[in-house]
Motif scaffolding. Sequence first.
Motif, PDB file in Angstrom:
ATOM      1  N   LYS A  50       0.831  -1.204   0.000  1.00 55.43           N
ATOM      2  CA  LYS A  50       0.000   0.000   0.000  1.00 55.43           C
ATOM      3  C   LYS A  50       0.863   1.249   0.000  1.00 55.43           C
ATOM      4  CE  LYS A  50      -2.038   1.781   3.587  1.00 55.43           C
ATOM      5  NZ  LYS A  50      -1.696   3.219   3.353  1.00 55.43           N
ATOM      6  N   LEU A  51       0.493   2.183  -0.861  1.00 54.25           N
ATOM      7  CA  LEU A  51       1.132   3.492  -0.911  1.00 54.25           C
ATOM      8  C   LEU A  51       0.192   4.520  -0.296  1.00 54.25           C
ATOM      9  CD1 LEU A  51       2.480   3.322  -4.587  1.00 54.25           C
ATOM     10  CD2 LEU A  51       3.680   2.695  -2.492  1.00 54.25           C
ATOM     11  N   GLN A  52       0.589   5.782  -0.335  1.00 53.24           N
ATOM     12  CA  GLN A  52      -0.260   6.884   0.104  1.00 53.24           C
ATOM     13  C   GLN A  52      -0.298   7.928  -0.998  1.00 53.24           C
ATOM     14  OE1 GLN A  52       1.179   8.373   3.865  1.00 53.24           O
ATOM     15  NE2 GLN A  52       1.036   6.386   4.871  1.00 53.24           N
ATOM     16  N   LYS A  53      -1.485   8.463  -1.253  1.00 55.47           N
ATOM     17  CA  LYS A  53      -1.627   9.482  -2.297  1.00 55.47           C
ATOM     18  C   LYS A  53      -2.278  10.736  -1.732  1.00 55.47           C
ATOM     19  CE  LYS A  53      -1.204  11.200  -6.334  1.00 55.47           C
ATOM     20  NZ  LYS A  53       0.153  11.632  -6.748  1.00 55.47           N
ATOM     21  N   ARG A  54      -1.583  11.870  -1.958  1.00 58.73           N
ATOM     22  CA  ARG A  54      -2.091  13.175  -1.532  1.00 58.73           C
ATOM     23  C   ARG A  54      -2.007  14.161  -2.690  1.00 58.73           C
ATOM     24  NH1 ARG A  54       0.885  11.006   2.620  1.00 58.73           N
ATOM     25  NH2 ARG A  54       0.066  11.146   4.756  1.00 58.73           N
ATOM     26  N   HIS A  55      -3.069  14.933  -2.856  1.00 61.97           N
ATOM     27  CA  HIS A  55      -3.013  16.100  -3.747  1.00 61.97           C
ATOM     28  C   HIS A  55      -2.717  17.286  -2.833  1.00 61.97           C
ATOM     29  CE1 HIS A  55      -4.458  19.372  -6.377  1.00 61.97           C
ATOM     30  NE2 HIS A  55      -4.048  18.554  -7.347  1.00 61.97           N
ATOM     31  N   ASN A  56      -1.437  17.541  -2.665  1.00 62.39           N
ATOM     32  CA  ASN A  56      -0.983  18.382  -1.556  1.00 62.39           C
ATOM     33  C   ASN A  56      -1.539  19.799  -1.570  1.00 62.39           C
ATOM     34  OD1 ASN A  56       0.880  16.424  -0.267  1.00 62.39           O
ATOM     35  ND2 ASN A  56       1.896  16.520  -2.254  1.00 62.39           N
ATOM     36  N   LYS A  57      -1.671  20.386  -2.738  1.00 64.99           N
ATOM     37  CA  LYS A  57      -2.119  21.787  -2.795  1.00 64.99           C
ATOM     38  C   LYS A  57      -3.577  21.938  -2.399  1.00 64.99           C
ATOM     39  CE  LYS A  57       1.350  23.623  -5.942  1.00 64.99           C
ATOM     40  NZ  LYS A  57       1.647  24.316  -7.222  1.00 64.99           N
ATOM     41  N   SER A  58      -4.360  20.914  -2.583  1.00 64.73           N
ATOM     42  CA  SER A  58      -5.757  20.994  -2.141  1.00 64.73           C
ATOM     43  C   SER A  58      -5.931  20.438  -0.733  1.00 64.73           C
ATOM     44  CB  SER A  58      -6.669  20.236  -3.108  1.00 64.73           C
ATOM     45  OG  SER A  58      -6.344  18.864  -3.133  1.00 64.73           O
ATOM     46  N   LEU A  59      -4.978  19.643  -0.285  1.00 62.95           N
ATOM     47  CA  LEU A  59      -5.088  19.012   1.025  1.00 62.95           C
ATOM     48  C   LEU A  59      -4.659  19.944   2.155  1.00 62.95           C
ATOM     49  CD1 LEU A  59      -5.609  16.470   2.746  1.00 62.95           C
ATOM     50  CD2 LEU A  59      -3.265  15.748   2.225  1.00 62.95           C
ATOM     51  N   PHE A  60      -3.619  20.750   1.929  1.00 65.44           N
ATOM     52  CA  PHE A  60      -3.051  21.593   2.979  1.00 65.44           C
ATOM     53  C   PHE A  60      -3.393  23.061   2.749  1.00 65.44           C
ATOM     54  CE2 PHE A  60       0.098  18.056   2.462  1.00 65.44           C
ATOM     55  CZ  PHE A  60      -0.215  17.405   3.645  1.00 65.44           C
ATOM     56  N   GLN A  63      -0.755  28.219   4.143  1.00 62.13           N
ATOM     57  CA  GLN A  63       0.207  28.498   5.210  1.00 62.13           C
ATOM     58  C   GLN A  63       1.032  27.265   5.538  1.00 62.13           C
ATOM     59  OE1 GLN A  63      -1.574  29.668   8.937  1.00 62.13           O
ATOM     60  NE2 GLN A  63       0.372  30.327   9.832  1.00 62.13           N
ATOM     61  N   LEU A  64       0.377  26.093   5.644  1.00 60.67           N
ATOM     62  CA  LEU A  64       1.117  24.867   5.947  1.00 60.67           C
ATOM     63  C   LEU A  64       1.956  24.424   4.755  1.00 60.67           C
ATOM     64  CD1 LEU A  64       1.841  22.523   7.774  1.00 60.67           C
ATOM     65  CD2 LEU A  64      -0.280  21.377   7.091  1.00 60.67           C
ATOM     66  N   TYR A  65       1.389  24.557   3.561  1.00 62.84           N
ATOM     67  CA  TYR A  65       2.114  24.137   2.357  1.00 62.84           C
ATOM     68  C   TYR A  65       3.428  24.913   2.207  1.00 62.84           C
ATOM     69  CZ  TYR A  65       2.805  22.662  -2.509  1.00 62.84           C
ATOM     70  OH  TYR A  65       3.322  22.120  -3.676  1.00 62.84           O
ATOM     71  N   GLY A  71      13.944  19.966   8.758  1.00 68.12           N
ATOM     72  CA  GLY A  71      14.468  18.967   9.693  1.00 68.12           C
ATOM     73  C   GLY A  71      15.239  17.866   8.983  1.00 68.12           C
ATOM     74  N   GLU A  72      15.750  16.938   9.756  1.00 66.60           N
ATOM     75  CA  GLU A  72      16.588  15.874   9.200  1.00 66.60           C
ATOM     76  C   GLU A  72      15.815  14.934   8.286  1.00 66.60           C
ATOM     77  OE1 GLU A  72      18.130  13.554  12.368  1.00 66.60           O
ATOM     78  OE2 GLU A  72      16.166  12.972  13.171  1.00 66.60           O
ATOM     79  N   ASN A  73      14.504  14.922   8.405  1.00 61.74           N
ATOM     80  CA  ASN A  73      13.697  14.053   7.557  1.00 61.74           C
ATOM     81  C   ASN A  73      13.097  14.763   6.355  1.00 61.74           C
ATOM     82  OD1 ASN A  73      13.994  11.690   9.183  1.00 61.74           O
ATOM     83  ND2 ASN A  73      12.548  12.571  10.656  1.00 61.74           N
ATOM     84  N   SER A  74      13.494  15.986   6.111  1.00 62.51           N
ATOM     85  CA  SER A  74      12.898  16.792   5.051  1.00 62.51           C
ATOM     86  C   SER A  74      13.441  16.415   3.671  1.00 62.51           C
ATOM     87  CB  SER A  74      13.166  18.277   5.310  1.00 62.51           C
ATOM     88  OG  SER A  74      12.710  19.054   4.231  1.00 62.51           O
ATOM     89  N   TYR A  75      12.537  16.436   2.693  1.00 60.21           N
ATOM     90  CA  TYR A  75      12.919  16.253   1.288  1.00 60.21           C
ATOM     91  C   TYR A  75      12.708  17.540   0.487  1.00 60.21           C
ATOM     92  CZ  TYR A  75      13.411  11.244   2.017  1.00 60.21           C
ATOM     93  OH  TYR A  75      13.832  10.005   2.459  1.00 60.21           O
ATOM     94  N   TYR A  79       7.192  22.552   3.637  1.00 62.13           N
ATOM     95  CA  TYR A  79       6.438  21.317   3.846  1.00 62.13           C
ATOM     96  C   TYR A  79       5.796  20.843   2.548  1.00 62.13           C
ATOM     97  CZ  TYR A  79       3.530  17.780   6.015  1.00 62.13           C
ATOM     98  OH  TYR A  79       2.957  16.572   6.353  1.00 62.13           O
ATOM     99  N   GLY A  80       5.298  21.794   1.763  1.00 60.78           N
ATOM    100  CA  GLY A  80       4.693  21.423   0.493  1.00 60.78           C
ATOM    101  C   GLY A  80       5.687  20.772  -0.447  1.00 60.78           C
ATOM    102  N   GLN A  81       6.859  21.347  -0.576  1.00 59.56           N
ATOM    103  CA  GLN A  81       7.883  20.765  -1.452  1.00 59.56           C
ATOM    104  C   GLN A  81       8.350  19.406  -0.935  1.00 59.56           C
ATOM    105  OE1 GLN A  81      10.147  24.615  -1.369  1.00 59.56           O
ATOM    106  NE2 GLN A  81      10.543  24.132  -3.525  1.00 59.56           N
ATOM    107  N   HIS A  82       8.413  19.285   0.367  1.00 58.95           N
ATOM    108  CA  HIS A  82       8.757  17.997   0.984  1.00 58.95           C
ATOM    109  C   HIS A  82       7.743  16.929   0.575  1.00 58.95           C
ATOM    110  CE1 HIS A  82       9.290  14.945   4.130  1.00 58.95           C
ATOM    111  NE2 HIS A  82       8.032  15.150   4.475  1.00 58.95           N
ATOM    112  N   ARG A  83       6.473  17.255   0.684  1.00 55.67           N
ATOM    113  CA  ARG A  83       5.442  16.278   0.353  1.00 55.67           C
ATOM    114  C   ARG A  83       5.415  15.986  -1.139  1.00 55.67           C
ATOM    115  NH1 ARG A  83       3.791  13.890   4.815  1.00 55.67           N
ATOM    116  NH2 ARG A  83       3.799  12.355   3.153  1.00 55.67           N
ATOM    117  N   GLU A  84       5.601  16.989  -1.972  1.00 55.06           N
ATOM    118  CA  GLU A  84       5.585  16.770  -3.417  1.00 55.06           C
ATOM    119  C   GLU A  84       6.705  15.839  -3.847  1.00 55.06           C
ATOM    120  OE1 GLU A  84       3.120  17.578  -5.048  1.00 55.06           O
ATOM    121  OE2 GLU A  84       2.280  19.483  -4.354  1.00 55.06           O
TER     122      GLU A  84
END
Length: 349
Positions: A50-60, A63-65, A71-75, A79-84
């Motif tokens: 199982k994977l996870q799917k988010r449409h980040n711009k509509s989900l957050f 301000q949060l995006y 942090g050390e776990n950031s990509y 936060y938006g770029q991390h999730r994308e």
Amino acid sequence: MREIILDGVRVADDTDAYVIAEIGHNHQGDLRIAKEMFTTAKECGANAVKLQKRHNKSLFTRQLYDAPYTGENSYGPTYGQHREALEFNTDQYRELQAHARDLGLAMFSTAFDFESADFLAKLDMPMYKIASADLNNTPLLRHIAAIGKPMILSTGGGTLADVRRAVDAIMPINPQLVILQCTACYPVENYEDMNIAVVDTFRREFPDNVIGLSDHESGIAMALVAFTLGGRVVEKHFTLNRAWRGTDHAFSLAPTGLRRLVRNLRRARVALGDGVKRRLPSEERPLYKMSKKLVAARDLPAGHVLTRQDVAIKSPGDGLAPYELDAVLGRALAQPLAEDANITFEGLK
């Protein structure tokens, strides 16, 4: 009988547990790693990934995006770029679907929002996961239910009233529903928080639904407890390396753990048996040596009336069982008996 078909596999009270390797975003946005995880999960015996799917711009919220995320776990720097960075596009999903088909492995995803649900519907996902955070999101539940594919509902953080509300929203539209006991803590460190007895509560409350466990403990023992209570779907976070960057890896199962979990769950179903207490063929040989019988305690003449002092209880157990003692006392011997000879009803007057 409660049952459901998950991508061609029947799941019911009389079947093995259906094991889902929750990859989430442990693939780190790398298609190659995701494929390797699929292959390894199949080798470990999992039924599905199982994977996870988010449409980040509509989900957050914006301000949060746009919030810094360094942090050390950031990509990514926000936060938006991390999730994308952790999302796969349509072509990548199709490539993963083809790989899963080649492996004979079910692949599906959690839909966190309406856009993601529609994205997955276009890919003809065989089933849909609902995260605990959306237990009270009845608009999304109804939207996904209308797609018409099996749904697996996590219930972390909810009350029984919340679960009833969600079930009542889904079932009139789509009765293909699995309900998972879940504790929305990553990982669950206090074992009393697992509250696995809720599996039994759900079985009584929702007699038409298959019940299971979304397991966030670091080990594998609690899934077996859930199985013995009737849980037939087990979801477990999975990784190839618990030291990789990301919050989920540390409490996910590595391949060795997943392999043992699947093995133990398969053994558990066989070990539960049919509930009929009986003597088994495998017990005959050891019990012959260990069990006991009634024998003569000394040489006894014909006509002798047996007293307690005349009867010994000794192994092996190839004669009258000791519970027959009262039935032989006070009766006379029809023929003489040597010491250690079996006492039989045929040899008594």
